[in-house]
Motif scaffolding. Structure first.
Motif, PDB file in Angstrom:
ATOM      1  N   VAL A  19       0.814  -1.216   0.000  1.00 47.45           N
ATOM      2  CA  VAL A  19       0.000   0.000   0.000  1.00 47.45           C
ATOM      3  C   VAL A  19       0.847   1.265   0.000  1.00 47.45           C
ATOM      4  O   VAL A  19       0.453   2.285  -0.579  1.00 47.45           O
ATOM      5  CB  VAL A  19      -0.998   0.019   1.180  1.00 47.45           C
ATOM      6  CG1 VAL A  19      -2.117  -0.971   0.950  1.00 47.45           C
ATOM      7  CG2 VAL A  19      -0.310  -0.244   2.493  1.00 47.45           C
ATOM      8  N   GLU A  20       2.027   1.241   0.639  1.00 46.37           N
ATOM      9  CA  GLU A  20       2.839   2.458   0.631  1.00 46.37           C
ATOM     10  C   GLU A  20       3.356   2.746  -0.781  1.00 46.37           C
ATOM     11  O   GLU A  20       3.466   3.909  -1.189  1.00 46.37           O
ATOM     12  CB  GLU A  20       3.975   2.372   1.656  1.00 46.37           C
ATOM     13  CG  GLU A  20       5.070   1.363   1.359  1.00 46.37           C
ATOM     14  CD  GLU A  20       6.151   1.931   0.459  1.00 46.37           C
ATOM     15  OE1 GLU A  20       6.372   3.152   0.462  1.00 46.37           O
ATOM     16  OE2 GLU A  20       6.765   1.129  -0.267  1.00 46.37           O
ATOM     17  N   ARG A  21       3.659   1.703  -1.548  1.00 49.26           N
ATOM     18  CA  ARG A  21       4.063   1.905  -2.944  1.00 49.26           C
ATOM     19  C   ARG A  21       2.912   2.466  -3.762  1.00 49.26           C
ATOM     20  O   ARG A  21       3.101   3.393  -4.567  1.00 49.26           O
ATOM     21  CB  ARG A  21       4.554   0.591  -3.554  1.00 49.26           C
ATOM     22  CG  ARG A  21       4.765   0.663  -5.070  1.00 49.26           C
ATOM     23  CD  ARG A  21       5.406  -0.583  -5.629  1.00 49.26           C
ATOM     24  NE  ARG A  21       4.659  -1.790  -5.332  1.00 49.26           N
ATOM     25  CZ  ARG A  21       3.609  -2.212  -6.045  1.00 49.26           C
ATOM     26  NH1 ARG A  21       3.159  -1.500  -7.071  1.00 49.26           N
ATOM     27  NH2 ARG A  21       2.990  -3.339  -5.728  1.00 49.26           N
ATOM     28  N   LEU A  22       1.725   1.925  -3.566  1.00 50.36           N
ATOM     29  CA  LEU A  22       0.561   2.414  -4.304  1.00 50.36           C
ATOM     30  C   LEU A  22       0.277   3.873  -3.977  1.00 50.36           C
ATOM     31  O   LEU A  22      -0.122   4.658  -4.850  1.00 50.36           O
ATOM     32  CB  LEU A  22      -0.662   1.546  -3.998  1.00 50.36           C
ATOM     33  CG  LEU A  22      -0.591   0.102  -4.516  1.00 50.36           C
ATOM     34  CD1 LEU A  22      -1.731  -0.725  -3.953  1.00 50.36           C
ATOM     35  CD2 LEU A  22      -0.601   0.072  -6.041  1.00 50.36           C
ATOM     36  N   ALA A  23       0.468   4.255  -2.710  1.00 51.50           N
ATOM     37  CA  ALA A  23       0.252   5.652  -2.325  1.00 51.50           C
ATOM     38  C   ALA A  23       1.219   6.573  -3.056  1.00 51.50           C
ATOM     39  O   ALA A  23       0.848   7.672  -3.498  1.00 51.50           O
ATOM     40  CB  ALA A  23       0.398   5.806  -0.812  1.00 51.50           C
ATOM     41  N   ARG A  24       2.466   6.135  -3.202  1.00 52.08           N
ATOM     42  CA  ARG A  24       3.437   6.946  -3.931  1.00 52.08           C
ATOM     43  C   ARG A  24       3.146   6.963  -5.429  1.00 52.08           C
ATOM     44  O   ARG A  24       3.290   7.989  -6.096  1.00 52.08           O
ATOM     45  CB  ARG A  24       4.853   6.431  -3.663  1.00 52.08           C
ATOM     46  CG  ARG A  24       5.341   6.718  -2.252  1.00 52.08           C
ATOM     47  CD  ARG A  24       6.778   6.292  -2.032  1.00 52.08           C
ATOM     48  NE  ARG A  24       6.924   4.836  -1.916  1.00 52.08           N
ATOM     49  CZ  ARG A  24       7.453   4.049  -2.824  1.00 52.08           C
ATOM     50  NH1 ARG A  24       7.879   4.559  -3.975  1.00 52.08           N
ATOM     51  NH2 ARG A  24       7.568   2.741  -2.620  1.00 52.08           N
ATOM     52  N   ASP A  25       2.736   5.813  -5.960  1.00 47.22           N
ATOM     53  CA  ASP A  25       2.403   5.749  -7.384  1.00 47.22           C
ATOM     54  C   ASP A  25       1.204   6.643  -7.713  1.00 47.22           C
ATOM     55  O   ASP A  25       1.166   7.297  -8.757  1.00 47.22           O
ATOM     56  CB  ASP A  25       2.082   4.312  -7.790  1.00 47.22           C
ATOM     57  CG  ASP A  25       3.313   3.420  -7.863  1.00 47.22           C
ATOM     58  OD1 ASP A  25       4.443   3.949  -7.839  1.00 47.22           O
ATOM     59  OD2 ASP A  25       3.145   2.182  -7.927  1.00 47.22           O
ATOM     60  N   ALA A  26       0.232   6.661  -6.817  1.00 44.92           N
ATOM     61  CA  ALA A  26      -0.994   7.423  -7.073  1.00 44.92           C
ATOM     62  C   ALA A  26      -0.742   8.919  -7.107  1.00 44.92           C
ATOM     63  O   ALA A  26      -1.434   9.662  -7.820  1.00 44.92           O
ATOM     64  CB  ALA A  26      -2.041   7.095  -6.012  1.00 44.92           C
ATOM     65  N   ARG A  27       0.243   9.374  -6.349  1.00 45.22           N
ATOM     66  CA  ARG A  27       0.436  10.828  -6.223  1.00 45.22           C
ATOM     67  C   ARG A  27       0.732  11.483  -7.565  1.00 45.22           C
ATOM     68  O   ARG A  27       0.339  12.639  -7.811  1.00 45.22           O
ATOM     69  CB  ARG A  27       1.569  11.116  -5.227  1.00 45.22           C
ATOM     70  CG  ARG A  27       1.726  12.601  -4.909  1.00 45.22           C
ATOM     71  CD  ARG A  27       0.456  13.156  -4.280  1.00 45.22           C
ATOM     72  NE  ARG A  27       0.500  14.584  -4.063  1.00 45.22           N
ATOM     73  CZ  ARG A  27       0.178  15.514  -4.957  1.00 45.22           C
ATOM     74  NH1 ARG A  27      -0.175  15.152  -6.185  1.00 45.22           N
ATOM     75  NH2 ARG A  27       0.217  16.796  -4.657  1.00 45.22           N
ATOM     76  N   LEU A  28       1.397  10.781  -8.446  1.00 45.05           N
ATOM     77  CA  LEU A  28       1.759  11.351  -9.737  1.00 45.05           C
ATOM     78  C   LEU A  28       0.549  11.587 -10.629  1.00 45.05           C
ATOM     79  O   LEU A  28       0.561  12.481 -11.485  1.00 45.05           O
ATOM     80  CB  LEU A  28       2.759  10.430 -10.442  1.00 45.05           C
ATOM     81  CG  LEU A  28       3.300  10.885 -11.799  1.00 45.05           C
ATOM     82  CD1 LEU A  28       3.980  12.242 -11.695  1.00 45.05           C
ATOM     83  CD2 LEU A  28       4.262   9.846 -12.360  1.00 45.05           C
ATOM     84  N   THR A  29      -0.508  10.821 -10.426  1.00 44.20           N
ATOM     85  CA  THR A  29      -1.652  10.911 -11.333  1.00 44.20           C
ATOM     86  C   THR A  29      -2.339  12.265 -11.283  1.00 44.20           C
ATOM     87  O   THR A  29      -3.059  12.638 -12.213  1.00 44.20           O
ATOM     88  CB  THR A  29      -2.680   9.799 -11.059  1.00 44.20           C
ATOM     89  OG1 THR A  29      -3.235   9.969  -9.746  1.00 44.20           O
ATOM     90  CG2 THR A  29      -2.037   8.423 -11.158  1.00 44.20           C
ATOM     91  N   ARG A  30      -2.148  13.014 -10.205  1.00 45.57           N
ATOM     92  CA  ARG A  30      -2.740  14.350 -10.096  1.00 45.57           C
ATOM     93  C   ARG A  30      -1.882  15.419 -10.766  1.00 45.57           C
ATOM     94  O   ARG A  30      -2.245  16.593 -10.773  1.00 45.57           O
ATOM     95  CB  ARG A  30      -2.955  14.706  -8.624  1.00 45.57           C
ATOM     96  CG  ARG A  30      -3.994  13.829  -7.930  1.00 45.57           C
ATOM     97  CD  ARG A  30      -3.969  14.052  -6.426  1.00 45.57           C
ATOM     98  NE  ARG A  30      -4.267  15.432  -6.086  1.00 45.57           N
ATOM     99  CZ  ARG A  30      -3.929  16.002  -4.928  1.00 45.57           C
ATOM    100  NH1 ARG A  30      -3.266  15.305  -4.014  1.00 45.57           N
ATOM    101  NH2 ARG A  30      -4.245  17.258  -4.685  1.00 45.57           N
ATOM    102  N   LEU A  31      -0.750  14.989 -11.336  1.00 45.56           N
ATOM    103  CA  LEU A  31       0.193  15.938 -11.926  1.00 45.56           C
ATOM    104  C   LEU A  31       0.310  15.814 -13.442  1.00 45.56           C
ATOM    105  O   LEU A  31       0.193  16.801 -14.163  1.00 45.56           O
ATOM    106  CB  LEU A  31       1.579  15.750 -11.293  1.00 45.56           C
ATOM    107  CG  LEU A  31       1.672  15.969  -9.784  1.00 45.56           C
ATOM    108  CD1 LEU A  31       3.067  15.605  -9.282  1.00 45.56           C
ATOM    109  CD2 LEU A  31       1.332  17.398  -9.416  1.00 45.56           C
ATOM    110  N   TYR A  32       0.566  14.589 -13.939  1.00 42.21           N
ATOM    111  CA  TYR A  32       0.850  14.504 -15.373  1.00 42.21           C
ATOM    112  C   TYR A  32      -0.421  14.431 -16.208  1.00 42.21           C
ATOM    113  O   TYR A  32      -1.499  14.183 -15.708  1.00 42.21           O
ATOM    114  CB  TYR A  32       1.823  13.379 -15.700  1.00 42.21           C
ATOM    115  CG  TYR A  32       1.482  11.950 -15.320  1.00 42.21           C
ATOM    116  CD1 TYR A  32       0.302  11.595 -14.709  1.00 42.21           C
ATOM    117  CD2 TYR A  32       2.404  10.934 -15.597  1.00 42.21           C
ATOM    118  CE1 TYR A  32       0.027  10.292 -14.396  1.00 42.21           C
ATOM    119  CE2 TYR A  32       2.146   9.621 -15.275  1.00 42.21           C
ATOM    120  CZ  TYR A  32       0.951   9.303 -14.672  1.00 42.21           C
ATOM    121  OH  TYR A  32       0.682   8.000 -14.348  1.00 42.21           O
TER     122      TYR A  32
END
Length: 383
Positions: free
Chosen positions: A352-365
């Motif tokens: 889940v910590e990896r998914l949280a980091r992966d998800a953060r980018l989706t609000r940017l690119y």
């Protein structure tokens, strides 16, 4: 309103799900550690051979001609297993769509079959620059005509898959005297072209498996025949094609969010406190209910935008709505999943910590959440 998927769409979704579970999910944590690049590239080639790098490419160019709904379903399943791979798949499909939409017959024949067969591992979309992010019309990269060639000079940043891309779609200013946004053109540049240089990969918070590089052009000569569409019409191309790319990132966001919530639901059934599974507590159940409702809303927004695109209807506002809502939902879902795991969620032993980091980018690119709100508001107020 008819919501049922076609047999082809179901087949593509299920095939993507099977490949993702077998090949992509086991590699995702390895990629997150900065390892596994050969296996990652092998997976990209395999996905290309199965048609997933060119889902909307027509049968005339050996593509599956599957449409935007199938594309959205496939990217969701791939993103569920590995966000880094999902990003590469989404961007490569976007590159193929640009070539198909505005390319000449020769350009299409030269590149689309390679995307559709896996001969090309990936494509890159070269738009963003150090001073031109949310405002791409401010780009400084130049392309000047010299006889039968264009010469490109400038720098792009945050370019997905640049290290292993075989073809680049590049935007550059061809008329510096034109009003802002009016003198930009679009070009095809093949990997290995002299004057094209790929910089060192960025170290990122998440999605480490997907390379993100600066790309520079220094006296990069390309044939004039590599112009995509009409000269000085590139900004319109970029704006139009970015809307399609937003469906891809929305779908990727949904896949990440689903993965996080599936982990959370499994954990709260097993984790016991105060003599019972924590999933039996009403407060936990309400969190699950809210997130699952948001997942369903995101799915419907994505499919609505994709279906409009497939029907040839205007879909830009809907794509921005889907991208905004799905990416924000991914942020909430991964945060909730981490919270429900308690201290364990903060450990790298749990995904889940990896998914949280992966998800953060989706609000940017593919346009930040703030840019999506501007697009939506302007469209609504213009009507």
């Amino acid at each position: 309103m008819h919501f049922a998927l076609t047999e082809e769409e179901i087949m593509i979704r299920d095939t993507a799900r099977s490949i993702a579970a077998e090949r992509l999910a086991p590699l995702a944590p390895v990629l997150d550690r900065g390892e596994g690049r050969p296996q990652f590239l092998a997976n990209l080639k395999y996905l290309g051979e199965q048609g997933f790098m060119a889902l909307k490419i027509g049968a005339d160019y050996d593509g599956p001609e599957a449409g935007s709904v199938a594309f959205a379903l496939a990217v969701e399943e791939i993103g569920y297993a590995c966000a880094a791979t999902g990003t590469t798949v989404s961007v490569t499909n976007l590159v193929g769509e640009v070539i198909q939409a505005v390319g000449t017959a020769a350009q299409k024949q030269a590149h689309l079959p390679h995307l559709a067969s896996g001969a090309y591992l990936a494509g890159s979309f070269c738009l963003t620059e150090p001073a031109a992010g949310s405002d791409p019309a401010a780009m400084q990269t130049r392309a000047r005509r010299e006889g039968g060639e264009y010469i490109l000079d400038g720098e792009k940043i945050f370019i997905t898959s640049a290290e292993y891309a075989d073809v680049f779609v590049v935007w550059a200013v061809t008329d510096p005297q034109a009003p802002k946004g009016k003198g930009i053109s679009c070009f095809l540049v093949e990997a290995g072209t002299p004057g094209l240089a790929i910089g060192k990969a960025e170290r990122k918070m998440g999605q480490a498996g997907s390379a993100t590089n600066p790309v520079s052009f220094a006296g990069c000569r390309i044939p004039a025949a590599n112009l995509l569409g009409r000269e000085n019409d590139g900004f319109r191309i970029a704006v139009g094609e970015l809307a399609g790319g937003r469906i891809g990132i929305a779908s990727l966001s949904l896949g990440i969010a689903r993965a996080a919530m599936d982990l959370a639901k499994a954990y709260i059934r097993e984790r016991k406190q105060f003599g019972q599974a924590i999933g039996d507590f009403q407060g936990i159940q309400w969190l699950i209910a809210d997130r699952e409702t948001e997942l369903e809303a995101a799915r419907l927004l994505i499919l609505n935008a994709a279906a409009k695109k497939d029907r040839g209807e205007p879909f830009g506002k809907e794509a921005s709505m889907a991208k905004l809502y799905a990416s924000e939902t991914a942020q909430r879902c991964t945060d909730t999943a981490l919270q429900l795991h308690g201290g364990s969620g903060y450990l790298q032993d749990y995904n889940v910590e990896r998914l949280a980091r992966d998800a953060r980018l989706t609000r940017l690119y593919e346009g930040t959440s703030e840019i999506q709100r501007l697009i939506i508001a302007r469209d609504v107020l213009r009507q």
